[in-house]
Scaffold this motif. Structure first.
Motif, PDB file in Angstrom:
ATOM      1  N   GLU A 367      45.660  53.972  37.369  1.00  0.00           N
ATOM      2  CA  GLU A 367      45.010  53.054  38.750  1.00  0.00           C
ATOM      3  C   GLU A 367      46.019  52.125  38.811  1.00  0.00           C
ATOM      4  OE1 GLU A 367      43.180  53.627  35.778  1.00  0.00           O
ATOM      5  OE2 GLU A 367      41.909  55.281  36.882  1.00  0.00           O
ATOM      6  N   VAL A 368      46.659  51.555  37.686  1.00  0.00           N
ATOM      7  CA  VAL A 368      47.805  50.540  37.864  1.00  0.00           C
ATOM      8  C   VAL A 368      48.898  50.935  38.592  1.00  0.00           C
ATOM      9  CG1 VAL A 368      49.387  48.786  36.746  1.00  0.00           C
ATOM     10  CG2 VAL A 368      46.922  49.251  36.012  1.00  0.00           C
ATOM     11  N   LYS A 370      48.895  53.579  40.779  1.00  0.00           N
ATOM     12  CA  LYS A 370      48.289  53.683  42.075  1.00  0.00           C
ATOM     13  C   LYS A 370      48.429  52.569  42.902  1.00  0.00           C
ATOM     14  CE  LYS A 370      45.817  57.991  41.261  1.00  0.00           C
ATOM     15  NZ  LYS A 370      44.491  58.681  41.339  1.00  0.00           N
ATOM     16  N   TRP A 371      47.808  51.497  42.258  1.00  0.00           N
ATOM     17  CA  TRP A 371      47.824  50.262  42.865  1.00  0.00           C
ATOM     18  C   TRP A 371      49.307  49.532  43.370  1.00  0.00           C
ATOM     19  CZ3 TRP A 371      49.357  45.617  40.121  1.00  0.00           C
ATOM     20  CH2 TRP A 371      49.128  44.419  40.706  1.00  0.00           C
ATOM     21  N   SER A 372      50.180  49.831  42.425  1.00  0.00           N
ATOM     22  CA  SER A 372      51.409  49.166  42.709  1.00  0.00           C
ATOM     23  C   SER A 372      52.104  50.199  43.944  1.00  0.00           C
ATOM     24  CB  SER A 372      52.238  48.780  41.281  1.00  0.00           C
ATOM     25  OG  SER A 372      53.288  50.042  41.167  1.00  0.00           O
ATOM     26  N   ALA A 374      50.512  51.443  46.223  1.00  0.00           N
ATOM     27  CA  ALA A 374      49.790  51.265  47.524  1.00  0.00           C
ATOM     28  C   ALA A 374      50.528  49.796  48.037  1.00  0.00           C
ATOM     29  CB  ALA A 374      48.277  50.989  47.258  1.00  0.00           C
ATOM     30  N   LYS A 375      50.685  48.921  46.908  1.00  0.00           N
ATOM     31  CA  LYS A 375      51.396  47.731  47.389  1.00  0.00           C
ATOM     32  C   LYS A 375      52.796  48.038  48.290  1.00  0.00           C
ATOM     33  CE  LYS A 375      51.512  44.887  44.011  1.00  0.00           C
ATOM     34  NZ  LYS A 375      51.690  43.720  42.980  1.00  0.00           N
TER      35      LYS A 375
END
Ligand code: FAD
Length: 384
Positions: A367-368, A370-372, A374-375
């Protein structure tokens, strides 16, 4: 692919299958990893076969990342393979970091015994959640370092430190006014106390994973890697190759699980025919083949990006997510194909399934990443 890498990979594969695999049921394997005596025995055999640390050449240079991939994949064919030939985490990443960023004196003292396989190392970054320390978010680092004359004094607690028990070399991350810094330390050290070795889902890493307290650890200034405040910058050097080498070793292990499951499905009969002739089973093995090939191709793509001199942060994030998720699915299907035998300790399929689960968490949870990613997508679209 180069001839030299192919030759090393073939030799590693032969060694792992012929010499290491018979140790997979050795009574010296415990829930916190293989006993030190077993590590030494395996490494003596690897040394005798000329296969100690096979991805680092005699002149100290590394194989390219694409070459390293085919060697590390073969070393992973047994969960004990990377321990035997010294391609395991965290040592492989620590050797890479030291090789790239250490001074000549630091390399002679801390890197040489790691490359020869006489010593093991640990990387101290994560901190206990209960203390509000650094986990997914490294900027929450709480371990402190203060200058005292020609020394630094470090205090804090660390968590999940792989191999801390039994390691001879430590790389410790701590924070001062200048920012985070990395320190090389001799282990064991009375100022670094192992509070407990955690009981975890995996069992193949020597020393297991520890909660550690650092009490007034005094480190000479010349044992700092780089300059004060360089910690995160230097950790970046290790980041992408270390993520990628996890993908390589796990691809080897899950490939072996697929071999075992395929053999089972061809041999075992149910309802009048071999299991593999039942579409439900055959499809699972076919999907595995596809996931394994996609993993191999992503590793090779990311390795070529690193070989071109790029940091490969985005590419290694994408590869780490794709490969850890694909290998988890594949290991799960191997267990399913093998029925009850799949969850028993009679083959390594059960161990591979258990251990690969943790890979979706360490070196950045899915998730981390994917989150980064997405940013980065948002940033790229800002102002359009
Ligand atoms: C087997 C193993 C070995 C390890 N070895 C080492 C080692 O040798 N040295 C070391 O320093 N560390 C080590 N670690 C620690 C590892 O790096 C951390 O577990 C990892 O960084 C996650 O931190 P955390 O466990 O504190 O999870 P937390 O930070 O508590 O996060 C928990 C969950 O929250 C979610 N999450 C967090 N942030 C976001 C976000 N931005 N968006 C969406 N979801 C999010 C994720 O699903 C994540 O899994 C190891 C861990 C394991 C499991």
């Amino acid at each position: 692919m180069t001839e030299r890498a192919q030759r090393i990979a073939e030799n590693v594969e032969r060694f792992v299958r012929d010499v290491v695999v018979p140790y997979e049921r050795d009574p010296r394997l415990g829930s916190h990893g293989p006993a030190e005596e077993l590590v030494i025995e395996l490494r003596e055999k690897a040394r005798a076969a000329g296969l100690m640390t096979p991805h680092i050449l005699d002149d100290g240079t590394h194989l390219t990342q694409r070459e390293t991939a085919i060697v590390l994949i073969k070393s992973g064919l047994s969960p004990l393979g990377p321990v035997a030939v010294n391609t395991m985490a965290p040592d492989e990443g620590n050797m890479y970091l030291l090789g790239k960023t250490g001074t000549a004196e630091q390399k002679a003292r801390f890197l040489a015994p790691l490359v020869s396989g006489e010593a093991r190392s640990a990387f101290f970054m994560t901190e206990p959640a209960a203390d509000g320390g650094a986990g997914s978010d490294p900027s929450m680092l709480q371990t402190r370092c203060e200058r005292d004359g020609n020394h630094w004094v470090i205090n804090g607690r660390k968590a999940f430190i792989t191999g801390a028990a039994g390691a001879k070399v430590g790389i410790v991350m701590a924070k001062a006014e200048e920012g985070a810094s990395l320190f090389l330390v001799d282990l064991p050290n009375p100022a670094i106390v192992i509070e407990r070795v955690l009981d975890t889902i995996d069992s193949s890493m020597p020393g297991g994973h520890s909660i550690v307290r650092i009490d007034n650890l005094r480190v000479p200034a010349d044992q700092m890697l780089g300059e004060p405040g360089d910690g995160f910058k230097l950790a970046q050097v290790r980041l992408s190759p270390a993520r990628l080498s996890h993908c390589m070793r796990w691809l080897g292990s899950v490939t072996r699980a697929q071999e075992i499951a395929s053999e089972y499905a061809c041999r075992r009969h149910a309802f009048g025919k071999p299991l593999i002739d039942h579409e439900g089973v055959g499809f699972m093995l076919a999907e595995n083949l596809i996931d394994l090939k996609q993993s191999e191709l992503m590793i090779d793509w990311c390795a070529s990006v690193l070989d071109s001199g790029e940091l490969g942060t985005v590419e290694s994030s994408m590869t780490k997510v794709a490969v850890s998720e694909a290998l988890m699915r594949t290991a799960d299907r191997c267990v399913q194909v093998m029925g009850g035998t799949g969850v028993s300790g009679d083959t390594i399929v059960e161990q591979v399934f258990r251990e690969v689960r943790a890979f979706r968490i360490y070196d950045g949870p899915t998730e981390v990443h994917k989150w980064s990613l997405a940013k980065k997508i948002k940033r790229a679209h800002a102002g359009r």
